[in-house]
Design a protein around this motif. Structure first.
Motif, PDB file in Angstrom:
ATOM      1  N   SER A  29       2.199  13.996  10.789  1.00  0.00           N
ATOM      2  CA  SER A  29       2.381  12.895   9.847  1.00  0.00           C
ATOM      3  C   SER A  29       1.738  11.651  10.448  1.00  0.00           C
ATOM      4  O   SER A  29       1.576  11.532  11.660  1.00  0.00           O
ATOM      5  CB  SER A  29       3.866  12.657   9.551  1.00  0.00           C
ATOM      6  OG  SER A  29       4.581  12.328  10.721  1.00  0.00           O
ATOM      7  N   CYS A  30       1.358  10.723   9.588  1.00  0.00           N
ATOM      8  CA  CYS A  30       0.673   9.525  10.057  1.00  0.00           C
ATOM      9  C   CYS A  30       1.017   8.354   9.161  1.00  0.00           C
ATOM     10  O   CYS A  30       1.412   8.521   8.006  1.00  0.00           O
ATOM     11  CB  CYS A  30      -0.846   9.737  10.094  1.00  0.00           C
ATOM     12  SG  CYS A  30      -1.598  10.028   8.480  1.00  0.00           S
ATOM     13  N   GLU A  31       0.843   7.165   9.711  1.00  0.00           N
ATOM     14  CA  GLU A  31       1.068   5.956   8.928  1.00  0.00           C
ATOM     15  C   GLU A  31       0.050   5.825   7.803  1.00  0.00           C
ATOM     16  O   GLU A  31       0.374   5.366   6.710  1.00  0.00           O
ATOM     17  CB  GLU A  31       1.007   4.728   9.832  1.00  0.00           C
ATOM     18  CG  GLU A  31       2.150   4.632  10.825  1.00  0.00           C
ATOM     19  CD  GLU A  31       3.503   4.514  10.157  1.00  0.00           C
ATOM     20  OE1 GLU A  31       3.631   3.671   9.244  1.00  0.00           O
ATOM     21  OE2 GLU A  31       4.423   5.269  10.541  1.00  0.00           O
ATOM     22  N   ARG A  32      -1.194   6.249   8.107  1.00  0.00           N
ATOM     23  CA  ARG A  32      -2.232   6.097   7.090  1.00  0.00           C
ATOM     24  C   ARG A  32      -3.331   7.127   7.307  1.00  0.00           C
ATOM     25  O   ARG A  32      -3.759   7.362   8.440  1.00  0.00           O
ATOM     26  CB  ARG A  32      -2.811   4.680   7.149  1.00  0.00           C
ATOM     27  CG  ARG A  32      -3.817   4.348   6.076  1.00  0.00           C
ATOM     28  CD  ARG A  32      -3.945   2.835   5.881  1.00  0.00           C
ATOM     29  NE  ARG A  32      -4.355   2.151   7.093  1.00  0.00           N
ATOM     30  CZ  ARG A  32      -5.636   1.891   7.410  1.00  0.00           C
ATOM     31  NH1 ARG A  32      -6.604   2.281   6.610  1.00  0.00           N
ATOM     32  NH2 ARG A  32      -5.925   1.227   8.519  1.00  0.00           N
ATOM     33  N   PRO A  55       3.780   6.523   5.398  1.00  0.00           N
ATOM     34  CA  PRO A  55       3.976   5.143   5.860  1.00  0.00           C
ATOM     35  C   PRO A  55       5.424   4.923   6.284  1.00  0.00           C
ATOM     36  O   PRO A  55       6.356   5.377   5.627  1.00  0.00           O
ATOM     37  CB  PRO A  55       3.616   4.312   4.616  1.00  0.00           C
ATOM     38  CG  PRO A  55       2.759   5.206   3.780  1.00  0.00           C
ATOM     39  CD  PRO A  55       3.282   6.594   4.011  1.00  0.00           C
ATOM     40  N   ASN A  56       5.593   4.243   7.403  1.00  0.00           N
ATOM     41  CA  ASN A  56       6.932   4.028   7.958  1.00  0.00           C
ATOM     42  C   ASN A  56       7.590   5.349   8.341  1.00  0.00           C
ATOM     43  O   ASN A  56       8.813   5.460   8.407  1.00  0.00           O
ATOM     44  CB  ASN A  56       7.818   3.259   6.967  1.00  0.00           C
ATOM     45  CG  ASN A  56       8.853   2.386   7.643  1.00  0.00           C
ATOM     46  OD1 ASN A  56       8.633   1.896   8.749  1.00  0.00           O
ATOM     47  ND2 ASN A  56       9.981   2.185   6.981  1.00  0.00           N
ATOM     48  N   GLY A  57       6.747   6.352   8.611  1.00  0.00           N
ATOM     49  CA  GLY A  57       7.237   7.711   8.808  1.00  0.00           C
ATOM     50  C   GLY A  57       7.939   7.971  10.109  1.00  0.00           C
ATOM     51  O   GLY A  57       8.518   9.047  10.293  1.00  0.00           O
ATOM     52  N   GLN A  95      13.858   5.322   1.899  1.00  0.00           N
ATOM     53  CA  GLN A  95      13.236   4.026   2.120  1.00  0.00           C
ATOM     54  C   GLN A  95      13.939   2.932   1.307  1.00  0.00           C
ATOM     55  O   GLN A  95      14.141   1.819   1.800  1.00  0.00           O
ATOM     56  CB  GLN A  95      11.748   4.094   1.766  1.00  0.00           C
ATOM     57  CG  GLN A  95      10.929   5.077   2.597  1.00  0.00           C
ATOM     58  CD  GLN A  95      10.829   4.719   4.061  1.00  0.00           C
ATOM     59  OE1 GLN A  95      11.154   3.599   4.460  1.00  0.00           O
ATOM     60  NE2 GLN A  95      10.379   5.653   4.880  1.00  0.00           N
ATOM     61  N   SER A  96      14.337   3.257   0.087  1.00  0.00           N
ATOM     62  CA  SER A  96      15.043   2.286  -0.745  1.00  0.00           C
ATOM     63  C   SER A  96      16.395   1.933  -0.143  1.00  0.00           C
ATOM     64  O   SER A  96      16.810   0.769  -0.141  1.00  0.00           O
ATOM     65  CB  SER A  96      15.220   2.833  -2.164  1.00  0.00           C
ATOM     66  OG  SER A  96      13.963   3.035  -2.787  1.00  0.00           O
TER      67      SER A  96
END
Length: 282
Positions: free
Chosen positions: A195-198, A228-230, A271-272
């Protein structure tokens, strides 16, 4: 060369109960938490986890998904003891193989190089040998005749890691101060999900960063997940630091309550919920 992008749920759908699963990062730093959360939402269980442990281990052991853990430590860094892991360990919920940090690293090296073991000095004269009676020693076949610990290869069915940037082919880049052995996790596993931020174009990976930041090589990667924010609430420098306030809440909240509030929905719901909690703290 193929496009390896997928969702976190698609990556986790390829995992099976009973697997040996490696998780990259270090303590509460750059852990693949979006993938861990997706794993917690699945029914995969009976896992052997190989990890320099942090909240990944805490969450999975608290949820009863771990049969055996192979680790050098389990910590939240700024909070020395991972409380949910500690509780699981104290109630005898899992089998533990605890070895020295260097032994763990050379076990990864052995697996990455498809060797059955590697000889190391670490562990000689310590209680590591006493608490791990399955460990063996070997004697050098050369004139020195020195005795070493034969660290077994840490072979894994699959690995999960998180990096700052990746391309669609599976090349992964770290931009922070430490690689945390994530490349070895990918090389030591039969499958690796990054996984990656972008996700960026391949050419952009070296536009503003040195080639040696390309830690993870595409030939070792099975799937790429843009998240993102992973790594939240662990750090992912330089993109963001550890969310210390949220980590304290995690550490002080009983697991059923934490899981019900933050993990019962999908990743967007997580995330929410985090954003709502952060708003309450302002």
């Amino acid at each position: 060369m193929s496009d390896k992008t997928m969702t976190a749920e698609e990556a986790v759908s390829r995992l099976e109960s009973g697997m040996t699963l490696g998780i990259g990062g270090w303590g509460s730093r750059r852990k693949p938490m979006a993938l861990v959360r997706a794993l917690l939402r699945s029914d995969v269980s009976d896992l052997t986890i190989v990890s320099y442990g942090g909240p990944d281990v805490g969450m999975l052991t608290a949820a009863g998904r771990v049969r055996k853990l192979v680790t050098a430590f389990v910590t939240l860094d700024s909070i020395p003891l991972e409380p949910h892991y500690r509780a699981a360990r104290e109630r005898g919920a899992l089998e533990l193989t605890e070895i020295d940090e260097a032994m763990f690293m050379w076990g990864l090296h052995a697996a990455a190089n498809r060797l059955p073991f590697l000889p190391v000095r670490a562990g000689i004269g310590s209680d590591v040998m006493r608490v791990n009676p399955g460990l063996r020693t070997v004697t050098s076949p050369y004139g020195d005749g020195e005795t070493f610990v034969a660290v077994p290869a840490l072979r894994m069915d699959a690995a999960l890691v998180h990096v700052n940037r990746a391309d669609r082919l599976g090349n992964g880049q770290y931009l922070g101060p430490d690689p945390y052995f994530d490349d070895l996790f990918c090389e030591a596993a039969d499958m690796a999900y990054v996984s990656c931020e972008r996700i960026v174009d391949t050419a952009e990976l070296t536009k503003d960063a040195a080639p040696q930041t390309l830690l993870v090589k595409r030939h070792t990667v099975t799937g790429v997940v843009e998240a993102p924010n992973g790594a939240h609430f662990t750090s992912c420098a330089p993109d963001y630091g550890r969310d210390e306030a949220f980590q304290k809440q995690y550490a002080s909240t009983p697991w059923p309550e934490f899981a019900a509030r933050y993990l019962d929905g999908d990743e967007q719901a997580y995330q929410s919920a985090v954003q709502a909690w952060q708003g309450e703290q302002r």
